[in-house]
Design an enzyme around this catalytic site. Structure first.
Site, PDB file in Angstrom:
ATOM      1  N   GLU A 139      27.407 102.195  13.720  1.00 40.70           N
ATOM      2  CA  GLU A 139      26.658 102.889  14.757  1.00 40.70           C
ATOM      3  C   GLU A 139      27.448 104.104  15.191  1.00 40.70           C
ATOM      4  O   GLU A 139      28.616 103.980  15.586  1.00 40.70           O
ATOM      5  CB  GLU A 139      26.387 101.985  15.958  1.00 40.70           C
ATOM      6  CG  GLU A 139      25.568 102.681  17.041  1.00 40.70           C
ATOM      7  CD  GLU A 139      25.224 101.790  18.226  1.00 40.70           C
ATOM      8  OE1 GLU A 139      24.559 102.296  19.156  1.00 40.70           O
ATOM      9  OE2 GLU A 139      25.613 100.611  18.227  1.00 40.70           O
TER      10      GLU A 139
ATOM     11  N   ASP B 167      32.637 106.379  18.612  1.00 41.56           N
ATOM     12  CA  ASP B 167      32.403 107.364  19.660  1.00 41.56           C
ATOM     13  C   ASP B 167      33.750 107.964  20.033  1.00 41.56           C
ATOM     14  O   ASP B 167      34.804 107.466  19.625  1.00 41.56           O
ATOM     15  CB  ASP B 167      31.730 106.730  20.887  1.00 41.56           C
ATOM     16  CG  ASP B 167      30.837 107.717  21.641  1.00 41.56           C
ATOM     17  OD1 ASP B 167      31.353 108.788  22.026  1.00 41.56           O
ATOM     18  OD2 ASP B 167      29.646 107.427  21.852  1.00 41.56           O
TER      19      ASP B 167
ATOM     20  N   ASP C 160      23.048 114.021  20.022  1.00 39.30           N
ATOM     21  CA  ASP C 160      22.885 115.298  20.716  1.00 39.30           C
ATOM     22  C   ASP C 160      21.896 116.160  19.941  1.00 39.30           C
ATOM     23  O   ASP C 160      22.101 116.437  18.760  1.00 39.30           O
ATOM     24  CB  ASP C 160      24.241 115.996  20.812  1.00 39.30           C
ATOM     25  CG  ASP C 160      24.224 117.166  21.795  1.00 39.30           C
ATOM     26  OD1 ASP C 160      23.181 117.831  21.907  1.00 39.30           O
ATOM     27  OD2 ASP C 160      25.259 117.404  22.445  1.00 39.30           O
TER      28      ASP C 160
ATOM     29  N   LYS D 181      19.443 124.580  21.302  1.00 36.08           N
ATOM     30  CA  LYS D 181      19.415 126.019  21.048  1.00 36.08           C
ATOM     31  C   LYS D 181      19.474 126.286  19.542  1.00 36.08           C
ATOM     32  O   LYS D 181      20.220 125.636  18.810  1.00 36.08           O
ATOM     33  CB  LYS D 181      20.589 126.702  21.739  1.00 36.08           C
ATOM     34  CG  LYS D 181      20.518 126.644  23.266  1.00 36.08           C
ATOM     35  CD  LYS D 181      21.701 127.349  23.909  1.00 36.08           C
ATOM     36  CE  LYS D 181      21.612 127.291  25.431  1.00 36.08           C
ATOM     37  NZ  LYS D 181      22.758 127.948  26.089  1.00 36.08           N
TER      38      LYS D 181
ATOM     39  N   ASP E 128      14.440 111.332  21.284  1.00 37.21           N
ATOM     40  CA  ASP E 128      13.301 111.698  22.131  1.00 37.21           C
ATOM     41  C   ASP E 128      13.107 113.214  22.149  1.00 37.21           C
ATOM     42  O   ASP E 128      12.363 113.732  22.975  1.00 37.21           O
ATOM     43  CB  ASP E 128      13.489 111.167  23.557  1.00 37.21           C
ATOM     44  CG  ASP E 128      14.645 111.830  24.280  1.00 37.21           C
ATOM     45  OD1 ASP E 128      15.543 112.382  23.603  1.00 37.21           O
ATOM     46  OD2 ASP E 128      14.670 111.803  25.538  1.00 37.21           O
TER      47      ASP E 128
ATOM     48  N   THR F 115      17.007 101.462  26.040  1.00 35.95           N
ATOM     49  CA  THR F 115      18.176 101.838  26.824  1.00 35.95           C
ATOM     50  C   THR F 115      17.782 102.479  28.146  1.00 35.95           C
ATOM     51  O   THR F 115      16.653 102.937  28.323  1.00 35.95           O
ATOM     52  CB  THR F 115      19.069 102.818  26.045  1.00 35.95           C
ATOM     53  OG1 THR F 115      18.370 104.057  25.895  1.00 35.95           O
ATOM     54  CG2 THR F 115      19.418 102.273  24.671  1.00 35.95           C
ATOM     55  N   ARG F 116      18.713 102.500  29.069  1.00 33.67           N
ATOM     56  CA  ARG F 116      18.482 103.146  30.357  1.00 33.67           C
ATOM     57  C   ARG F 116      18.150 104.627  30.160  1.00 33.67           C
ATOM     58  O   ARG F 116      17.243 105.178  30.783  1.00 33.67           O
ATOM     59  CB  ARG F 116      19.733 102.984  31.232  1.00 33.67           C
ATOM     60  CG  ARG F 116      19.674 103.703  32.563  1.00 33.67           C
ATOM     61  CD  ARG F 116      20.804 103.202  33.467  1.00 33.67           C
ATOM     62  NE  ARG F 116      22.089 103.183  32.770  1.00 33.67           N
ATOM     63  CZ  ARG F 116      22.913 104.229  32.693  1.00 33.67           C
ATOM     64  NH1 ARG F 116      22.561 105.394  33.243  1.00 33.67           N
ATOM     65  NH2 ARG F 116      24.067 104.138  32.069  1.00 33.67           N
TER      66      ARG F 116
END
Length: 307
Positions: free
Chosen positions: A138, A163, A213, A217, A249, A286-287
């Protein structure tokens, strides 16, 4: 960086007596010395500029050293791959933010057992690292809530979670520990180096990239993670049939993901209509995703099998 650190304490300090007597410009009481005063002021300005530059350099060096030092002894390194890797465009921006007491405790207790740095210096033995479990990678797990839930819901699958966000790393370790999950390992650093240099061929059973991310732009689109070159790195380390699962999203990024994955010869869309897939039950809401849905965002899942 080859520069030697500068110590501001060794810089020549201004002489107090000289400062008291040094002319600062023409005054009504000393108009006859106007010419020499102008020269003295110029020399003083040059000296002050040099001293200010030395102090700025020292401050920069101290800040650089702090960025390079681990925040917690024995914890995730600030730059695990170091300078032996090339400079290139990256899809992430390492950032430092406040680490809570609980996150710090988790890092100090659990990083030696469940954490690893992506240093590009070894090939990981995933069978040993996960006690023989099948492993999914992940990339980018945020604060780790969804990752911890997936690990708890499926203890028969190992999750190698990558991460660079220190608070998130600590949070995920703490959540996994609280849930009693032993099938999570947290990797710190650049996932591209991990894929390219630290994973054996056909060693992964899946890849998850949730809400990367979007770099909205146009001039930043080159920083997006899902690119043909990235898939070229991913394909060899996935077993045949392993699924790449992406979710976003951001509509334009979803369209790019679909285009890039569809065009790659080593991946096949699992959606019968060749489009987006329904959210699988194993991916938690997820939140962050909930907040996006509340704002009217549409979340797209993409599931492509390695052929």
């Amino acid at each position: 960086m080859s520069e030697q650190p500068l110590n501001p304490s060794t810089a020549a300090a201004p002489d107090d007596d000289a400062a008291d007597t040094a002319p600062t410009g023409p005054t009504p009481t000393d108009s006859t010395a106007a010419g020499s005063t102008a020269a003295d002021v110029t020399a003083a300005d040059v000296t002050a500029a040099h001293e200010a530059a030395a102090l700025r350099a020292a401050s920069f060096e101290r800040a650089r050293r702090l960025r390079m030092e681990p925040r917690f002894p024995g914890g995730p390194a600030a730059d695990p791959a170091g300078s032996h890797h090339e400079r290139r465009i990256r899809s992430f921006q390492p950032r430092r933010s406040r680490v809570t007491t609980g996150q710090q405790d988790a890092l100090e207790r659990l990083w030696p057992k469940w954490g690893l740095d992506i240093d590009g210096q070894r090939v990981l033995d995933l069978a040993d690292l996960f006690d023989g479990l099948p492993v999914v990678l992940e990339i980018g797990f945020g604060m780790g809530e969804a990752t911890a839930q997936m690990a708890a819901d499926d203890p028969g699958t190992g999750i190698l979670a990558v991460d660079v966000h220190t608070p998130g790393q600590g949070n995920l370790l703490g959540l996994a520990d609280k849930a009693g999950s032993t099938n999570v390992r947290v990797a710190n650093g650049d996932a591209v180096i991990l894929l390219r240099e630290m994973l054996a061929p056909e060693s992964l059973d899946g890849l998850r990239v949730y809400f990367p991310d979007p770099w909205p732009k146009a001039r930043h689109h080159k920083r997006r993670l899902i690119q043909p070159e990235f898939l070229d790195l991913v394909a060899p380390v996935l077993r045949p049939g392993a699924v790449v699962h992406c979710a976003t999203d951001w509509e334009p990024y979803a369209e790019q993901m679909l285009e890039v994955l569809t065009a790659h010869p080593r991946f096949e869309n699992t959606a019968a209509d060749g489009g987006y897939a329904p959210r699988p039950a194993f991916r938690p809401l997820t939140r962050f995703e909930g907040q996006g849905l509340d704002k009217g965002h549409v979340v797209h899942d993409l599931l492509f099998a390695r052929v």
